[in-house]
Design a protein around this motif. Structure first.
Motif, PDB file in Angstrom:
ATOM      1  N   LEU A  92       0.773  -1.239   0.000  1.00 57.30           N
ATOM      2  CA  LEU A  92       0.000   0.000   0.000  1.00 57.30           C
ATOM      3  C   LEU A  92       0.812   1.301   0.000  1.00 57.30           C
ATOM      4  N   PRO A  93       1.881   1.426   0.794  1.00 58.90           N
ATOM      5  CA  PRO A  93       2.594   2.714   0.817  1.00 58.90           C
ATOM      6  C   PRO A  93       3.054   3.197  -0.553  1.00 58.90           C
ATOM      7  N   ALA A  94       3.613   2.318  -1.344  1.00 59.83           N
ATOM      8  CA  ALA A  94       4.101   2.716  -2.668  1.00 59.83           C
ATOM      9  C   ALA A  94       2.944   3.139  -3.560  1.00 59.83           C
ATOM     10  N   VAL A  95       1.804   2.456  -3.441  1.00 60.19           N
ATOM     11  CA  VAL A  95       0.642   2.804  -4.260  1.00 60.19           C
ATOM     12  C   VAL A  95       0.160   4.209  -3.917  1.00 60.19           C
ATOM     13  N   VAL A  96       0.015   4.482  -2.636  1.00 61.82           N
ATOM     14  CA  VAL A  96      -0.482   5.787  -2.192  1.00 61.82           C
ATOM     15  C   VAL A  96       0.467   6.901  -2.627  1.00 61.82           C
ATOM     16  N   LEU A  97       1.749   6.706  -2.391  1.00 59.15           N
ATOM     17  CA  LEU A  97       2.728   7.739  -2.730  1.00 59.15           C
ATOM     18  C   LEU A  97       2.877   7.909  -4.241  1.00 59.15           C
ATOM     19  N   ALA A  98       2.747   6.818  -4.990  1.00 56.86           N
ATOM     20  CA  ALA A  98       2.835   6.911  -6.455  1.00 56.86           C
ATOM     21  C   ALA A  98       1.679   7.741  -7.003  1.00 56.86           C
ATOM     22  N   LEU A  99       0.488   7.509  -6.481  1.00 54.78           N
ATOM     23  CA  LEU A  99      -0.675   8.278  -6.936  1.00 54.78           C
ATOM     24  C   LEU A  99      -0.538   9.755  -6.590  1.00 54.78           C
ATOM     25  N   MET A 100       0.112  10.050  -5.481  1.00 57.12           N
ATOM     26  CA  MET A 100       0.248  11.432  -5.027  1.00 57.12           C
ATOM     27  C   MET A 100       1.390  12.180  -5.715  1.00 57.12           C
ATOM     28  N   PHE A 101       2.513  11.480  -5.950  1.00 57.07           N
ATOM     29  CA  PHE A 101       3.720  12.210  -6.343  1.00 57.07           C
ATOM     30  C   PHE A 101       4.390  11.741  -7.633  1.00 57.07           C
ATOM     31  N   SER A 102       3.818  10.761  -8.341  1.00 53.72           N
ATOM     32  CA  SER A 102       4.521  10.199  -9.502  1.00 53.72           C
ATOM     33  C   SER A 102       4.823  11.252 -10.565  1.00 53.72           C
ATOM     34  N   LYS A 103       3.878  12.167 -10.835  1.00 52.40           N
ATOM     35  CA  LYS A 103       4.116  13.199 -11.857  1.00 52.40           C
ATOM     36  C   LYS A 103       5.250  14.124 -11.454  1.00 52.40           C
ATOM     37  N   ALA A 104       5.257  14.527 -10.185  1.00 56.88           N
ATOM     38  CA  ALA A 104       6.316  15.422  -9.713  1.00 56.88           C
ATOM     39  C   ALA A 104       7.668  14.728  -9.743  1.00 56.88           C
TER      40      ALA A 104
END
Length: 277
Positions: A92-104
């Motif tokens: 879960l942590p990687a999924v949440v952070l990827a959705l939040m910050f992947s573009k940046a």
């Protein structure tokens, strides 16, 4: 399909399979291979993510008996339920952070210097973890993945999140993170394999769906060849790595990462590789 395109797809698949489960960053190697092969572009980015599914099938096959026990005992065996929950928590942590910050992250960190720094800093973390493991073996309090608690799984999941930084390596983050958090080298490596299944299959499905307008039925042979090559090379790599860790540490991969970090800087400086791909 064009023969040259088929050869490029196979080479990329081999690179993916041989590097995905080693702590050396498959992404960095795929960028280098793609640039050397003149195999780049938006569709290739999707291809590079999609062929991870082939590598995942190798892990599923290698651990098929364990996965079968997990599935059959999911609703009746507390041990299997605990393990499944740990994998979910770690995922879960990687999924949440990827959705939040992947573009940046893609915009700011997919550049030569950050990529090289990730390689080199990761190398020194590996060296530190291995020295700590050698000098203080008692810190490895968790011998098998079945001994892990939910908190252990969450810690490893948080470590996996660092792999969102280009050049870090998902397997490197999870294995070394696991060792720093008290897992034995064997337990950390095995949990990294299991954690990769939902992580990479999810990334594959998401990427293909998101970029579906770029793809057509004509791309199926290319993706199929790449996935098959990734499966074959990953199968060999997983078998080798499980034997390797029984008698060796990861120090050699740390030095390899330092060399690769220098390669990133040199090739970027002379314009030989576009590390923003």
């Amino acid at each position: 399909m064009d023969i040259l395109l088929a050869v490029k797809a196979i080479i990329m698949g081999l690179v993916e399979g041989f590097t995905e489960f080693l702590p050396i960053s498959s992404t960095g190697h795929l960028i280098l291979a793609g640039s050397l092969l003149d195999f780049t572009g938006e569709k290739v980015k999707v291809f590079a993510i999609a062929i991870q599914a082939g590598a995942m099938l190798a892990v599923i096959w290698e651990f098929r008996e364990r996965i079968a026990r997990l599935l059959t005992g999911l609703f009746s065996d507390r041990k299997q339920q605990k393990f499944a929950l740990n994998v979910l928590i770690g995922f879960l942590p990687a999924v949440v952070l990827a959705l939040m910050f992947s573009k940046a992250i893609t915009a700011e960190l997919f550049k030569p210097v950050p990529v090289a720094m990730a390689f080199i800093i990761g190398a020194f973390i590996i060296l530190y973890a291995e020295r700590r493991h050698k000098n203080m073996p008692a810190t490895a309090r968790i011998e098998t993945v079945d001994d892990m608690t939910m908190l252990d799984a969450l810690k490893v999941g948080c470590a996996q999140s660092f792999a969102l930084i280009p050049g870090t390596s998902r397997s490197g983050a999870t294995i070394i993170g696991g060792m720093l958090f008290g897992l034995s080298r064997k337990a950390a490596t095995e949990f990294s394999f299991f954690l990769a299944i939902p992580t990479l299959l999810g990334a594959t499905a998401y990427s293909v769906f998101k970029q579906r307008e770029l793809l057509s039925a004509a791309d199926i042979p290319m993706f199929g060849l790449g996935g098959l090559a990734a499966f074959a090379s990953a199968f060999l790599c997983v078998r080798w790595l499980l034997r390797y860790i029984s008698t060796h540490d990861f120090t050699i991969f740390a030095w390899y990462r330092i060399v690769f970090g220098v390669i990133v800087l040199v090739t970027a400086h002379y314009g030989l590789v576009n590390w923003t791909e």
